[in-house]
Motif scaffolding. Structure first.
Motif, PDB file in Angstrom:
ATOM      1  N   GLY A   4       0.785  -1.237   0.000  1.00 11.82           N
ATOM      2  CA  GLY A   4       0.000   0.000   0.000  1.00 11.82           C
ATOM      3  C   GLY A   4       0.807   1.272   0.000  1.00 11.82           C
ATOM      4  O   GLY A   4       0.264   2.350   0.282  1.00 11.82           O
ATOM      5  N   GLU A   5       2.103   1.202  -0.332  1.00 14.73           N
ATOM      6  CA  GLU A   5       2.925   2.406  -0.398  1.00 14.73           C
ATOM      7  C   GLU A   5       2.794   3.052  -1.779  1.00 14.73           C
ATOM      8  O   GLU A   5       2.577   2.367  -2.776  1.00 14.73           O
ATOM      9  N   ARG A   6       2.960   4.353  -1.829  1.00 16.46           N
ATOM     10  CA  ARG A   6       2.881   5.070  -3.104  1.00 16.46           C
ATOM     11  C   ARG A   6       4.252   5.069  -3.778  1.00 16.46           C
ATOM     12  O   ARG A   6       5.198   5.710  -3.305  1.00 16.46           O
ATOM     13  N   PRO A   7       4.374   4.379  -4.909  1.00 18.80           N
ATOM     14  CA  PRO A   7       5.651   4.439  -5.635  1.00 18.80           C
ATOM     15  C   PRO A   7       5.744   5.730  -6.434  1.00 18.80           C
ATOM     16  O   PRO A   7       4.741   6.246  -6.926  1.00 18.80           O
ATOM     17  N   ASP A   8       6.952   6.239  -6.573  1.00 15.12           N
ATOM     18  CA  ASP A   8       7.158   7.506  -7.261  1.00 15.12           C
ATOM     19  C   ASP A   8       7.436   7.226  -8.735  1.00 15.12           C
ATOM     20  O   ASP A   8       8.569   7.336  -9.213  1.00 15.12           O
ATOM     21  N   ILE A   9       6.381   6.822  -9.470  1.00 16.39           N
ATOM     22  CA  ILE A   9       6.570   6.510 -10.880  1.00 16.39           C
ATOM     23  C   ILE A   9       5.703   7.384 -11.784  1.00 16.39           C
ATOM     24  O   ILE A   9       5.769   7.268 -13.008  1.00 16.39           O
ATOM     25  N   GLY A  10       4.913   8.266 -11.216  1.00 18.00           N
ATOM     26  CA  GLY A  10       3.997   9.061 -12.018  1.00 18.00           C
ATOM     27  C   GLY A  10       4.678  10.125 -12.853  1.00 18.00           C
ATOM     28  O   GLY A  10       4.113  10.599 -13.836  1.00 18.00           O
ATOM     29  N   ARG A  11       5.892  10.532 -12.494  1.00 17.50           N
ATOM     30  CA  ARG A  11       6.568  11.613 -13.215  1.00 17.50           C
ATOM     31  C   ARG A  11       7.790  11.120 -13.984  1.00 17.50           C
ATOM     32  O   ARG A  11       8.657  11.904 -14.365  1.00 17.50           O
ATOM     33  N   LEU A  12       7.862   9.819 -14.215  1.00 18.84           N
ATOM     34  CA  LEU A  12       9.014   9.267 -14.915  1.00 18.84           C
ATOM     35  C   LEU A  12       8.997   9.664 -16.389  1.00 18.84           C
ATOM     36  O   LEU A  12       7.952   9.735 -17.026  1.00 18.84           O
ATOM     37  N   THR A  13      10.175   9.917 -16.933  1.00 20.19           N
ATOM     38  CA  THR A  13      10.332  10.233 -18.347  1.00 20.19           C
ATOM     39  C   THR A  13      11.000   9.057 -19.042  1.00 20.19           C
ATOM     40  O   THR A  13      12.060   8.598 -18.595  1.00 20.19           O
ATOM     41  N   PRO A  14      10.425   8.553 -20.113  1.00 15.62           N
ATOM     42  CA  PRO A  14      11.026   7.390 -20.770  1.00 15.62           C
ATOM     43  C   PRO A  14      12.360   7.737 -21.434  1.00 15.62           C
ATOM     44  O   PRO A  14      12.497   8.784 -22.074  1.00 15.62           O
ATOM     45  N   THR A  15      13.322   6.857 -21.266  1.00  9.61           N
ATOM     46  CA  THR A  15      14.610   7.022 -21.935  1.00  9.61           C
ATOM     47  C   THR A  15      14.490   6.720 -23.420  1.00  9.61           C
ATOM     48  O   THR A  15      15.202   7.309 -24.240  1.00  9.61           O
ATOM     49  N   TYR A  16      13.575   5.806 -23.759  1.00 10.43           N
ATOM     50  CA  TYR A  16      13.367   5.401 -25.147  1.00 10.43           C
ATOM     51  C   TYR A  16      11.884   5.559 -25.493  1.00 10.43           C
ATOM     52  O   TYR A  16      11.022   5.191 -24.691  1.00 10.43           O
ATOM     53  N   PRO A  17      11.551   6.060 -26.683  1.00  9.68           N
ATOM     54  CA  PRO A  17      10.138   6.114 -27.080  1.00  9.68           C
ATOM     55  C   PRO A  17       9.556   4.731 -27.332  1.00  9.68           C
ATOM     56  O   PRO A  17       8.335   4.548 -27.297  1.00  9.68           O
ATOM     57  N   ALA A  18      10.442   3.763 -27.587  1.00  9.72           N
ATOM     58  CA  ALA A  18       9.994   2.392 -27.813  1.00  9.72           C
ATOM     59  C   ALA A  18      11.134   1.440 -27.495  1.00  9.72           C
ATOM     60  O   ALA A  18      12.313   1.771 -27.702  1.00  9.72           O
TER      61      ALA A  18
END
Length: 425
Positions: free
Chosen positions: A323-337
């Motif tokens: 139930g912890e909030r991971p900090d993944i909502g503001r991640l920027t992808p290194t690769y578009p694909a």
């Protein structure tokens, strides 16, 4: 720190993440696999179960399992059992009813249809002799598959009456499956379709132009991350050969509508916190249909978007489990694909293959995980789960034609040579 009961059949990603985060872990595994898990985790308590679907056995185990703060899983076979333990102990997470909606395809399709989400019509049958009538009702061709299954095991695309007769004559609906993965001793997945408890599905086949997917991360209903992508061709058409899929960013024109449909579907099925893998079909008119959904990560897919966004998937799964909030909502992808090639060579002995170092030296290659060794037999796969390992690379562009050309070039560089099984007999 929390004490977490993890129900698992073999993929260690969740328990490894919890242990790395400092939590206490107790394992519930197939009874025949207890010694193997005890050897791997000699300091953990390991309990065995004979049948994941037997809730009476789960109730009995509840009397001997230790007190825990959470019950979690990332495994298709164990979702309902984990939900039952949560209900017995008043722990947060999927209920049994919602767990069945994610694992029983009949329940799943009914919920999705009631929510106004497009799904192909289906019927439940209990024996191969009932398939033809069901196919007439929903329309040929049809897909015949288990109510609760994975990796396309016991799944057949049946074109017409003649094809059905051929499959019946070949014993397709009585055939059992070898547990080459060593993970399914406590499930009904290995037995023939005719013996399936509760019957099996006959579903109208969608004329698929493209099969897509999304892994959706939620925390209390809030979308944290969507990792959409596409298979190089529909899964039912690509068994028995090398295959690939590509994870994409969620704000491309082709992925926005897919992610929206996936979020609606997961919500309709009761998804609230955790990771959900959903497959979406685009037909030749461009219409999107919901294929199947699961309350787990996509097998073989999470490695690629973990690299794409540079985050530790195991750690994130562990945080969601407690139930912890991971900090993944503001991640920027290194690769578009990022594209994954799943290696599925013909059975035989490996005569030659490029080394991991040679492959990693190729521009664009970001990860190599091979299970193929010169002089050794090709490891057996299980259904759509290929046994040869994987290559992950960044394609030059996101369109399917460029990715296909890049795949051909990388497979050529792999220089895989296998002596077919007949030559080695």
């Amino acid at each position: 720190m929390s004490h977490v009961l993890v129900a698992t059949t073999g993929n260690p990603i969740l328990e490894d993440g919890l242990l790395a985060n400092g939590h206490t872990v107790t394992l519930l595994v197939p009874a025949d696999a207890v010694p193997r898990f005890q050897r791997r985790h000699p300091k953990l308590s390991v309990f065995g179960i004979h049948d994941w679907d037997d809730l009476d056995e789960v109730d009995s185990l509840d009397q001997v399992l230790p007190a825990v703060d959470a019950a979690a899983t990332n495994d298709e076979q164990t979702i309902v059992a984990a939900a039952r333990l949560r209900e017995l102990r008043g722990l947060p997470g999927l209920s049994v009813a919602d767990a069945r909606a994610f694992t029983d395809k009949h329940e799943m399709l009914g919920r999705l249809q009631a929510a106004g989400i497009p799904v192909a019509p289906h019927r439940v049958v209990h024996h191969e002799t009932q398939i033809a009538d069901a196919a007439e009702a929903v329309g040929w061709p049809v897909v015949v598959k288990p109510r609760a299954g994975m990796a396309t095991v016991h799944t057949h695309l049946v074109h017409n009456h003649r094809h059905l007769d051929e499959l019946r004559y070949a014993g397709a609906f009585e055939a059992t499956v070898e547990d080459t993965a060593g993970r399914f001793g406590a499930s009904h997945l290995l037995g023939g379709l005719n013996q399936s408890p509760g019957g099996f599905l006959v579903q109208s086949y969608i004329d698929v132009a493209e099969e897509l997917f999304t892994d959706l991360y939620l925390l209390e209903g809030e979308q944290l991350l969507a990792a959409p992508g596409r298979y190089n061709q529909p899964v039912l058409q690509q068994l028995g050969e090398h295959r690939h899929w590509t994870v994409l960013i969620p704000d491309l024109p082709e992925t926005v509508a897919v992610v929206d449909l996936v979020h609606r579907a997961v919500t309709a099925l009761g998804g609230y916190t955790g990771v959900h893998h959903v497959e979406v079909l685009r037909d030749r008119t461009g219409r999107l249909w919901l294929g199947e959904a699961a309350a787990r990560t996509g097998g073989g897919i999470y490695q690629a978007y973990g690299l794409q966004y540079s985050f530790d998937v195991a750690r994130i799964l562990a945080q969601l489990a407690v139930g912890e909030r991971p900090d993944i909502g503001r991640l920027t992808p290194t690769y578009p694909a990022l594209t994954t090639i799943a290696l599925d060579p013909v059975p035989g002995v490996v005569r030659h293959i490029a080394s991991p170092d040679e492959l990693l030296a190729i521009p664009g290659v970001v990860d190599v995980d091979l299970t193929l060794t010169v002089g050794q037999p090709v490891p057996a796969g299980f259904g759509s789960m290929a046994g040869g390992g994987r290559l992950v690379f960044a394609p030059r562009a996101t369109d399917a034609d460029t990715i296909q050309a890049d795949v051909h070039a990388l497979l050529a560089a792999l220089a895989l040579d296998v002596a077919p099984a007949l030559e080695t007999a």
